[in-house]
Design an enzyme around this catalytic site. Structure first.
Site, PDB file in Angstrom:
ATOM      1  N   SER A  43     -43.769  34.394   0.034  1.00  0.00           N
ATOM      2  CA  SER A  43     -43.609  34.615   1.471  1.00  0.00           C
ATOM      3  C   SER A  43     -43.466  33.309   2.240  1.00  0.00           C
ATOM      4  CB  SER A  43     -44.807  35.391   2.016  1.00  0.00           C
ATOM      5  OG  SER A  43     -45.994  34.625   1.901  1.00  0.00           O
ATOM      6  N   ARG A  52     -46.542  39.082   3.831  1.00  0.00           N
ATOM      7  CA  ARG A  52     -47.967  39.155   3.537  1.00  0.00           C
ATOM      8  C   ARG A  52     -48.303  38.817   2.084  1.00  0.00           C
ATOM      9  NH1 ARG A  52     -51.836  44.522   4.425  1.00  0.00           N
ATOM     10  NH2 ARG A  52     -53.602  43.786   3.160  1.00  0.00           N
ATOM     11  N   PHE A  53     -47.402  39.139   1.137  1.00  0.00           N
ATOM     12  CA  PHE A  53     -47.740  39.037  -0.274  1.00  0.00           C
ATOM     13  C   PHE A  53     -46.877  38.018  -1.003  1.00  0.00           C
ATOM     14  CE2 PHE A  53     -48.839  43.369   1.034  1.00  0.00           C
ATOM     15  CZ  PHE A  53     -50.153  43.442   0.616  1.00  0.00           C
ATOM     16  N   PRO A 259     -39.513  33.500   4.599  1.00  0.00           N
ATOM     17  CA  PRO A 259     -40.288  34.655   4.140  1.00  0.00           C
ATOM     18  C   PRO A 259     -39.776  35.317   2.868  1.00  0.00           C
ATOM     19  CG  PRO A 259     -38.940  35.263   6.011  1.00  0.00           C
ATOM     20  CD  PRO A 259     -38.830  33.777   5.872  1.00  0.00           C
ATOM     21  N   PHE A 260     -38.548  35.013   2.443  1.00  0.00           N
ATOM     22  CA  PHE A 260     -38.026  35.595   1.210  1.00  0.00           C
ATOM     23  C   PHE A 260     -37.671  34.487   0.221  1.00  0.00           C
ATOM     24  CE2 PHE A 260     -37.530  38.902   4.357  1.00  0.00           C
ATOM     25  CZ  PHE A 260     -38.079  39.984   3.696  1.00  0.00           C
ATOM     26  N   GLU A 277     -33.750  36.067   4.715  1.00  0.00           N
ATOM     27  CA  GLU A 277     -33.122  37.372   4.974  1.00  0.00           C
ATOM     28  C   GLU A 277     -33.517  38.437   3.961  1.00  0.00           C
ATOM     29  OE1 GLU A 277     -28.720  39.326   5.943  1.00  0.00           O
ATOM     30  OE2 GLU A 277     -28.917  37.173   5.603  1.00  0.00           O
ATOM     31  N   LYS A 293     -27.039  37.852  11.419  1.00  0.00           N
ATOM     32  CA  LYS A 293     -25.718  37.393  11.850  1.00  0.00           C
ATOM     33  C   LYS A 293     -25.880  36.702  13.187  1.00  0.00           C
ATOM     34  CE  LYS A 293     -22.516  37.709   9.036  1.00  0.00           C
ATOM     35  NZ  LYS A 293     -22.487  36.458   8.317  1.00  0.00           N
TER      36      LYS A 293
END
Length: 477
Positions: A43, A52-53, A259-260, A277, A293
């Site tokens: 994350s 969160r994880f 986050p990804f 994203e 976008k």
């Protein structure tokens, strides 16, 4: 298809994992980072997408790869690796494999999992070029990469960190021993020293600026002719490197907080992604996708930074571009959604990251009875936000005008757990490391009123927290 792999009955165990104070997720993962098929779904400490994880995976029981249209299963549970090859789609193989795996497990302890995602199951990545398996596409550019088109492990063990509870959990089948955290944290034999990572050459684009501008003129002609409404066009940067790709990942996550984020080590390559994203999420039958976008740079001056964000939110071009992709994704997810369930609860929202502001929308629906989350993922792949609209024609134009294939760029990291939960990213802000070379891409959606010079500058803004960060250290000659 029938799954050729046999699973013995086993039980699921979930327990809190005691980790010394001050030991981070990356500290724990460092002890396994150089193992083949180790991966971290991270994350990044980001609050922008309510992340969160963190999921730490290693030593998969089975691995599934696809390269040049041949799918290979490797059973790694014994002393000798058993290989099975087939021409069957890896998505179909994955569906059969995970169904039998799930059916073999006594899942009584799932009631203790609470909000934990994944728990155990299949995780890996799908490259952008896997789109050629799904649609009839021209093959103008050679496949110059060692990286597979599809690679995923079936994991019978996982460490999951809950950032909200600040607690590690260990998920395993009953035959898997608990990991020795002290050994993982203190064993430096599995990861190269930080000082060993360095570039051996400066970054070089596969396009000169003039070639990039010429390509955008060609895209413009296709837009005027009505071939497409939008085409995502990218340039690729490359540089030589030596040392630890895991160290490169740590540098990038420190600078980006995305986050990804994800890291995966394979025998032939490593993938380093600091993506902001989400692609497709499906949990308890609830589907969500969040296309990005619209991009503007960040500034140190708060006033200038706020003005940049406001300029993005009020830009008609970016709003129109975002809306095109929202419509495309609404159509894609509807193929496996309950009729009438597709909604757009958020349109043109702002998400801000260390390097850029992004315009983000959210689309939601309910999974149709009889549809499988992996079928949903395949039906939407590659993501519309990084192809264009209409998707297939945009991909044909990309193949014609980009001088190199994309490999993992604009592909997806994904997991599919034993709770039938799926989540996936779009691999923007992503680096492929193989054969002592790093590859990194940056692109943007081109529409009729795009200004080529501005689009070129936007690509540079997107890698402003990647290329310079990795260029801070050069190998001594």
């Amino acid at each position: 298809m029938t799954n050729p792999i046999q699973f013995s009955a086993s039980s699921l165990h979930i327990s809190p994992l005691t980790v010394p104070n001050g030991v981070t997720v990356q500290d724990v993962f460092s002890g396994m980072a150089s193992q083949p098929w180790a991966q971290l779904l991270d994350s990044g400490g980001s609050k922008a997408s309510k992340s969160r994880f963190d999921i730490l995976l290693w030593a998969p029981a089975i691995v599934l790869t696809c390269k040049d249209y041949q799918t290979t299963l490797e059973d790694r549970r014994g002393t000798d690796v058993e290989l099975i090859t087939t021409n069957t789609s890896p998505i179909d193989v994955a569906m059969a494999l995970t169904a039998d795996f799930e059916a073999s497990i006594d899942q009584t302890e799932l009631k203790y999992a609470n909000d934990l995602p994944f728990v155990l199951g299949l995780a890996g990545f799908i490259s952008y070029d896997y789109g050629r398996y799904l649609e009839t596409m021209p093959s103008i550019n050679a496949n110059e990469y060692a990286c597979p088109d599809f690679a995923a492990g079936l994991y019978d063990r996982a460490i999951i960190y809950d950032n909200a509870l600040e607690q590690f959990f260990f998920c395993r089948l009953d035959y898997v021993p608990e990991p020795d955290i002290a050994t993982l944290v203190n064993d430096k034999s599995n990861t190269a020293p930080a000082s060993e990572f360095a570039l051996t050459s400066h970054w070089q684009s596969n396009l000169t600026k003039q070639q990039y501008l010429n390509a955008l003129n060609a895209v413009h002609d296709y837009l005027v002719a009505g071939d497409c409404y939008q085409v995502n066009y990218a340039q690729r940067f490359s540089a030589g490197f030596t040392g630890s790709s895991w160290e490169a990942y740590k540098r990038l996550t420190n600078a980006n907080k995305a986050p990804f984020s994800a890291f995966m080590n394979l025998p032939e390559c490593s993938i380093i992604s600091v993506s902001p994203e989400r692609f497709i999420q499906c949990r308890n039958g609830h589907i969500e996708t969040k296309p990005i976008k619209g991009t503007r740079p960040r500034f140190a001056d708060p006033v200038e930074d706020a003005a940049s964000a406001q300029a993005l939110l009020s830009a008609e071009k970016d709003r129109a571009e975002n809306l095109m992709i929202v419509d495309l994704l609404r159509n894609d997810i509807s193929k496996h959604s309950v009729p009438g369930s597709v909604k757009v609860p958020e349109l043109f929202s702002l998400e801000s990251y260390p390097a850029v502001h992004h315009m983000v929308s959210k689309i939601q629906s309910q999974l149709a009875p009889g549809s499988h989350p992996l079928q949903l993922l395949a039906a939407c792949f590659p993501g519309g936000s990084i192809t264009g609209a209409p998707k297939i024609r945009a991909m044909e134009i990309i193949e014609e005008l980009e001088p190199s294939r994309r490999a993992i760029y604009c592909g997806s990291f994904f997991y599919f757990g034993i709770r039938q939960d799926l989540d996936s990213s779009i691999c923007i802000r992503t680096v492929l490391a193989e054969n002592n070379t790093l590859y990194c891409w940056a692109g943007g959606g081109i529409v009729l009123d795009s200004v080529a010079e501005e689009e070129f500058e936007e690509t540079l803004a997107k890698v402003a927290k990647i290329l310079p960060v990795l260029e801070q250290t050069f190998a001594k000659s």
